[in-house]
Design a protein around this motif. Structure first.
Motif, short mmCIF file in Angstrom:
data_model
loop_
_atom_site.label_atom_id
_atom_site.label_comp_id
_atom_site.label_asym_id
_atom_site.label_seq_id
_atom_site.Cartn_x
_atom_site.Cartn_y
_atom_site.Cartn_z
N ASP A 68 0.81 -1.22 0.00
CA ASP A 68 0.00 0.00 0.00
C ASP A 68 0.84 1.27 0.00
OD1 ASP A 68 -2.31 -1.54 0.13
OD2 ASP A 68 -2.35 -1.53 2.32
N THR A 69 2.09 1.17 0.43
CA THR A 69 2.89 2.37 0.64
C THR A 69 3.17 3.12 -0.65
OG1 THR A 69 3.90 1.48 2.65
CG2 THR A 69 5.11 3.22 1.50
N GLY A 70 3.45 2.40 -1.72
CA GLY A 70 3.71 3.07 -2.99
C GLY A 70 2.55 3.95 -3.42
N GLY A 71 1.33 3.44 -3.22
CA GLY A 71 0.15 4.22 -3.55
C GLY A 71 0.01 5.45 -2.68
N LEU A 72 0.36 5.33 -1.41
CA LEU A 72 0.29 6.49 -0.51
C LEU A 72 1.23 7.59 -0.98
CD1 LEU A 72 0.31 4.66 2.96
CD2 LEU A 72 -1.65 5.70 1.81
N LEU A 73 2.42 7.22 -1.39
CA LEU A 73 3.38 8.21 -1.88
C LEU A 73 2.89 8.82 -3.19
CD1 LEU A 73 6.20 9.50 -1.47
CD2 LEU A 73 7.14 7.62 -2.84
N ARG A 74 2.45 8.00 -4.09
CA ARG A 74 1.97 8.47 -5.40
C ARG A 74 0.80 9.43 -5.26
NH1 ARG A 74 -0.28 3.80 -7.35
NH2 ARG A 74 -2.20 4.54 -6.37
N ASP A 75 -0.11 9.12 -4.33
CA ASP A 75 -1.33 9.90 -4.19
C ASP A 75 -1.20 11.08 -3.23
OD1 ASP A 75 -2.48 8.07 -5.92
OD2 ASP A 75 -3.33 6.85 -4.30
N GLY A 76 0.00 11.31 -2.73
CA GLY A 76 0.22 12.44 -1.83
C GLY A 76 -0.26 12.22 -0.41
N LEU A 77 -0.58 10.97 -0.05
CA LEU A 77 -1.02 10.67 1.30
C LEU A 77 0.16 10.43 2.24
CD1 LEU A 77 -4.02 8.33 0.41
CD2 LEU A 77 -4.06 10.77 0.97
N ALA A 78 1.34 10.28 1.67
CA ALA A 78 2.60 10.24 2.43
C ALA A 78 3.58 11.15 1.72
CB ALA A 78 3.14 8.82 2.51
N ASP A 79 4.33 11.93 2.49
CA ASP A 79 5.30 12.85 1.89
C ASP A 79 6.59 12.13 1.50
OD1 ASP A 79 3.71 15.22 2.25
OD2 ASP A 79 4.17 15.09 4.39
N ALA A 80 6.92 11.08 2.25
CA ALA A 80 8.15 10.34 1.99
C ALA A 80 8.01 8.96 2.59
CB ALA A 80 9.36 11.06 2.59
N VAL A 81 8.91 8.08 2.19
CA VAL A 81 8.94 6.71 2.68
C VAL A 81 10.32 6.42 3.24
CG1 VAL A 81 8.81 4.27 2.02
CG2 VAL A 81 7.27 5.94 0.95
N LEU A 82 10.38 5.86 4.45
CA LEU A 82 11.64 5.35 4.98
C LEU A 82 11.55 3.84 4.96
CD1 LEU A 82 13.75 6.59 7.96
CD2 LEU A 82 13.36 4.15 7.61
#
Length: 327
Positions: free
Chosen positions: A178-192
């Motif tokens: 799910d994390t890739g989608g969060l980043l793509r959709d602006g629901l996460a600013d960055a991923v660690l």
């Protein structure tokens, strides 16, 4: 996910001067069905343990091993309490759990023993190329996705945030699927993300989006490692992702397999022989799994199973333990 494999094999006898020889008698199994804890879907832990099960069960007649869900810290608990026979974990979670620190909240999970290295991990902080986040310090007040609760990424994200007093607005816990989608959709600013690379969810992102990798300075890396001795400096190879034209210096750790200290010595010796003889099988599952090499046992910071310790010492491999944390 459950995996059952049965292949006949002979028992293992160790020879210091030559390649391992095989005895005709079978090693007796303590039970015909065992279990190994990995993680939830989308993680390299699942991929590794699936290949590992095949490599191990090739050594023993009548043995089935089921793969169970878990996580880096959860697997320490599962093995220590006897709920699973094996687990894959990361050096940080194993070290902290063994000594009852941080996530373990004073409970020492010492009924675990290191068996063998699996693959190193590399910490990456990734955002989209058009993001306002350009430095590590820019993560202050950001929405940072860090994987499943108690996983390796979740743990180091909170450690590094506290160490440098760079506090995100929120740590977002979600599966890597799910994390890739969060980043793509602006629901996460960055991923660690600290794990093996290349990661599937990041490869999917770079097909349609330009990525930016946030680096730490050499001084920042040294400062963090001084306070967290179970990590190590590592370099991600150039070309691992499209945007990485040069090697990427960062922080990493070793993922490794654990089991009960009470596993029979001959079983552990044969297990190690089975794993190391089938690294080709592991590597076919993922290129990083080729790092299942005897010399990488130095990355395991908790005590080894006694038979495993002998196995490495008889091969001239240095065995080390990270120093116990200060009270």
């Amino acid at each position: 996910m459950k995996i059952h494999t049965q292949i006949l094999a002979a028992a293992f006898s160790l020879s210091l001067a030559a390649a391992p020889a095989y005895a005709e008698e079978e090693i007796k199994l303590t039970k015909p069905v065992m279990s190994a804890a990995s993680q939830v879907g989308g993680s390299l832990y699942v991929t590794y343990v699936a290949a590992w099960i095949q490599a191990v069960t090739e050594k023993f007649p009548g043995l089935s091993i089921t793969q169970e869900p878990g996580g880096s810290s959860q697997n320490v608990v599962l093995v220590s309490t006897g709920e699973t026979d094996f687990g894959i974990t990361a050096s940080s979670q194993a070290y902290l759990g063994y000594y009852g620190k941080e996530w373990a909240k004073g409970v020492e999970y010492k009924n675990i023993a290191g068996l063998h290295p699996a693959f190193p991990t590399y910490m990456t902080i990734v955002t989209l190329a058009d993001s306002k986040i350009k430095t590590f310090e820019d993560l202050a007040g950001a929405e940072l996705a860090v994987g499943v609760p108690g996983g390796g990424s979740d743990v180091i994200a909170r450690e590094i945030s506290a160490h440098f007093d760079v506090v995100p607005a929120r740590f977002i816990n979600a599966s890597w699927e799910d994390t890739g989608g969060l980043l793509r959709d602006g629901l996460a600013d960055a991923v660690l993300y600290i794990a093996g690379h290349p990661a599937g969810f990041l490869q999917e992102q770079e097909v349609s989006n330009d990525l930016r990798f946030i680096s730490l300075s050499e001084e920042q890396i040294e400062s963090f490692l001084g306070a967290h001795p179970y990590y190590a400096p590592v370099e991600l190879k150039a070309g691992t992702y499209k945007v990485l034209d040069d090697k990427f210096s960062t922080i990493g750790q070793m993922n490794f397999m654990i089991g009960s200290p009470d596993l029979p010595d001959d079983f552990v010796t044969a297990l190690l022989d089975g794993v190391y003889s089938r690294v080709d099988l592991l590597e076919r599952a993922h290129p990083n799994f080729s790092e299942t090499r005897v010399e990488n046992v130095r990355g395991i910071p908790v005590p080894l199973h006694p038979a495993a310790k002998r196995y490495y010492e008889e091969r001239g491999i240095e065995v080390r333990e990270a120093p116990a944390p200060a009270n």
